[in-house]
Design an enzyme around this catalytic site. Structure first.
Site, PDB file in Angstrom:
ATOM      1  N   ASP A 131      -5.116   0.534 -10.559  1.00 47.28           N
ATOM      2  CA  ASP A 131      -3.800   0.526 -11.222  1.00 47.28           C
ATOM      3  C   ASP A 131      -3.697   1.549 -12.350  1.00 47.28           C
ATOM      4  O   ASP A 131      -2.983   1.341 -13.322  1.00 47.28           O
ATOM      5  CB  ASP A 131      -3.460  -0.884 -11.749  1.00 47.28           C
ATOM      6  CG  ASP A 131      -3.607  -1.914 -10.654  1.00 47.28           C
ATOM      7  OD1 ASP A 131      -3.113  -1.650  -9.548  1.00 47.28           O
ATOM      8  OD2 ASP A 131      -4.251  -2.946 -10.894  1.00 47.28           O
ATOM      9  N   HIS A 135      -0.245   1.257  -3.949  1.00 40.63           N
ATOM     10  CA  HIS A 135       0.088   2.460  -4.724  1.00 40.63           C
ATOM     11  C   HIS A 135       1.598   2.592  -4.817  1.00 40.63           C
ATOM     12  O   HIS A 135       2.301   2.526  -3.813  1.00 40.63           O
ATOM     13  CB  HIS A 135      -0.545   3.701  -4.079  1.00 40.63           C
ATOM     14  CG  HIS A 135      -2.025   3.751  -4.264  1.00 40.63           C
ATOM     15  ND1 HIS A 135      -2.814   4.750  -3.754  1.00 40.63           N
ATOM     16  CD2 HIS A 135      -2.860   2.929  -4.922  1.00 40.63           C
ATOM     17  CE1 HIS A 135      -4.075   4.522  -4.107  1.00 40.63           C
ATOM     18  NE2 HIS A 135      -4.124   3.422  -4.802  1.00 40.63           N
TER      19      HIS A 135
HETATM   20  P1  IMP Z   1     -10.600  -7.834  -3.464  1.00 43.55           P
HETATM   21  O1  IMP Z   1     -10.752  -6.344  -3.445  1.00 43.55           O
HETATM   22  O2  IMP Z   1      -9.271  -8.293  -2.958  1.00 43.55           O
HETATM   23  O3  IMP Z   1     -11.766  -8.526  -2.830  1.00 43.55           O
HETATM   24  O4  IMP Z   1     -10.629  -8.286  -5.001  1.00 43.55           O
HETATM   25  C1  IMP Z   1     -11.785  -8.130  -5.820  1.00 43.55           C
HETATM   26  C2  IMP Z   1     -11.396  -7.732  -7.234  1.00 43.55           C
HETATM   27  O5  IMP Z   1     -10.859  -6.413  -7.224  1.00 43.55           O
HETATM   28  C3  IMP Z   1     -10.316  -8.602  -7.862  1.00 43.55           C
HETATM   29  O6  IMP Z   1     -10.537  -8.672  -9.259  1.00 43.55           O
HETATM   30  C4  IMP Z   1      -9.029  -7.829  -7.598  1.00 43.55           C
HETATM   31  O7  IMP Z   1      -8.024  -8.123  -8.524  1.00 43.55           O
HETATM   32  C5  IMP Z   1      -9.534  -6.402  -7.757  1.00 43.55           C
HETATM   33  N1  IMP Z   1      -8.765  -5.393  -7.000  1.00 43.55           N
HETATM   34  C6  IMP Z   1      -8.890  -5.065  -5.696  1.00 43.55           C
HETATM   35  N2  IMP Z   1      -8.055  -4.074  -5.377  1.00 43.55           N
HETATM   36  C7  IMP Z   1      -7.393  -3.742  -6.480  1.00 43.55           C
HETATM   37  C8  IMP Z   1      -6.421  -2.741  -6.791  1.00 43.55           C
HETATM   38  O8  IMP Z   1      -5.982  -1.943  -5.960  1.00 43.55           O
HETATM   39  N3  IMP Z   1      -5.973  -2.703  -8.079  1.00 43.55           N
HETATM   40  C9  IMP Z   1      -6.453  -3.548  -9.024  1.00 43.55           C
HETATM   41  N4  IMP Z   1      -7.377  -4.484  -8.793  1.00 43.55           N
HETATM   42  C10 IMP Z   1      -7.849  -4.582  -7.530  1.00 43.55           C
HETATM   43 MG    MG Z   2      -2.445  -0.738  -7.645  1.00 44.57          MG
END
Ligand code: IMP
Ligand code: MG
Length: 334
Positions: A13, A43
């Site tokens: 982000d 995105h």
């Molecule tokens: P997962 O990738 O869905 O397994 O989530 C694992 C961790 O990564 C969590 O804390 C999510 O909030 C974070 N996370 C995964 N993808 C993103 C992203 O694109 N932006 C921000 N946080 C992410």
């Molecule tokens: Mg994002």
């Protein structure tokens, strides 16, 4: 600089989507190729007042001359992808590596029901962790086994390597952020893969010597969603007062916030071997920066903020985001 890799320097982000959308319009790459985990990343970018969001396609969708590729390391949610292809009418320029893993409903169900994932890690619930676990077990279905994807299949690493052989411009889009890396982030509060520049290159199938530039994207403050530590975290009220309260683009969850962290930034620069930096949302810190497109026109405090970080990191901040619109940017590349 035919091959540019962009990655996030914090916890995702950072505003990579806007930076890539801008670069794709400005630099007109032949290929934009997405690495990273999969549809857990959202995105967002705004062009002529319209807000767009992609979870599967590269953020270069607004340039009709750019081919949109998804690397073999990326997990595909077929429904999410097909919806985006229809929305952007990109049927004839979307290519999915035949070896991309495919997310099934069962992965989504597991991601949303297993207590460890849901309550402790705080995943996005998009099925990516369980799907990557199945990939490691060698039981995951691949894109080449899915009839709905048959039109889009390609050997993405070949396409990217051939384009680079012809000296054509390629933008490699990383997702998530450095400190969500399975290896280099704060385990277990991380995503299910390495998302540093090397991991992103591996996802799409290019070796380290093919990369000309690594652009690490920072935001003017730090945000994080889900579990895990955040140094100097602000209270919700303070974040709100400063205008730093954001909501996740995939899950809608409120993001936690803290001030810019130079030590975190320096380590991200090392982990990714950054050659240049981008800084987004400077207008949130210094409202008089809003919409500015020339460095000299930024307020003095904003320039000081930028120059301090350049001094500490030894790298140029070549792109500075000054608002949500695509062209609200100070482009200091010569
Ligand atoms: P997962 O990738 O869905 O397994 O989530 C694992 C961790 O990564 C969590 O804390 C999510 O909030 C974070 N996370 C995964 N993808 C993103 C992203 O694109 N932006 C921000 N946080 C992410
Ligand atoms: Mg994002």
């Amino acid at each position: 600089m035919p091959c540019l890799v962009t990655v996030g320097g914090f916890y995702g982000d950072e505003g990579k989507g806007k930076i890539i959308a801008y670069l794709s319009k400005k630099d007109n790459p032949v290929i934009a190729v997405r690495g990273g985990v999969g549809p857990n990343a959202g995105h967002t970018f705004t062009f002529e007042g319209m807000e767009y969001k992609v979870r599967m396609l590269p953020s270069a969708v607004l340039n009709p001359a750019t081919r949109l590729l998804i690397g073999a390391g990326v997990l595909v949610d077929t429904q999410v992808l097909l919806k985006e292809v229809a929305m952007f009418q990109s049927e004839d320029r979307t290519y999915v590596d035949a070896q991309c893993g495919v997310i099934e409903q069962s992965h989504i169900d597991r991601d949303r029901s297993e207590d460890h994932l849901k309550s402790q890690v705080g995943t996005t619930g998009t099925g990516t962790g369980p799907a990557n676990a199945d990939r490691a077990l060698r039981t995951l279905r691949l894109a080449k086994d899915v009839p709905e994807l048959s039109l889009y299949l390609e050997d993405v690493s070949n396409s990217v390597n051939f384009a680079l052989d012809s000296n054509e411009r390629v933008i490699v889009e990383g997702t998530q952020g450095t400190y969500l890396s399975l290896f280099h982030g704060g385990y277990p509060y991380v995503t299910s893969k390495d998302v540093t520049a090397s991991g992103i290159c591996s996802d799409i199938g290019i070796g380290p010597k093919r990369v000309d530039d690594v652009l690490v994207v920072f935001k003017a403050y730090v945000t994080r969603v889900g579990g895990g530590p955040l140094q100097n975290e602000l209270s919700e009220e303070e974040a709100k007062n400063r205008g730093w309260l954001e909501f996740g683009s995939v899950t809608g969850r409120q993001r936690r916030a803290s001030p810019f962290d130079i030590e975190l930034a320096k380590k991200a620069i090392r982990l990714n071997s950054a050659t240049q930096l981008a800084m987004t949302k400077i207008d949130v810190l210094y409202p008089q920066s809003a919409g500015v497109r020339e460095y000299a026109k930024l307020p003095a405090e904003a320039r000081k903020f930028i120059e301090n970080i350049e001094g500490e990191s030894g790298l140029k901040i070549s792109l500075i985001g000054t608002g949500p619109e695509l062209y609200d940017i100070v482009d200091r590349r010569s």
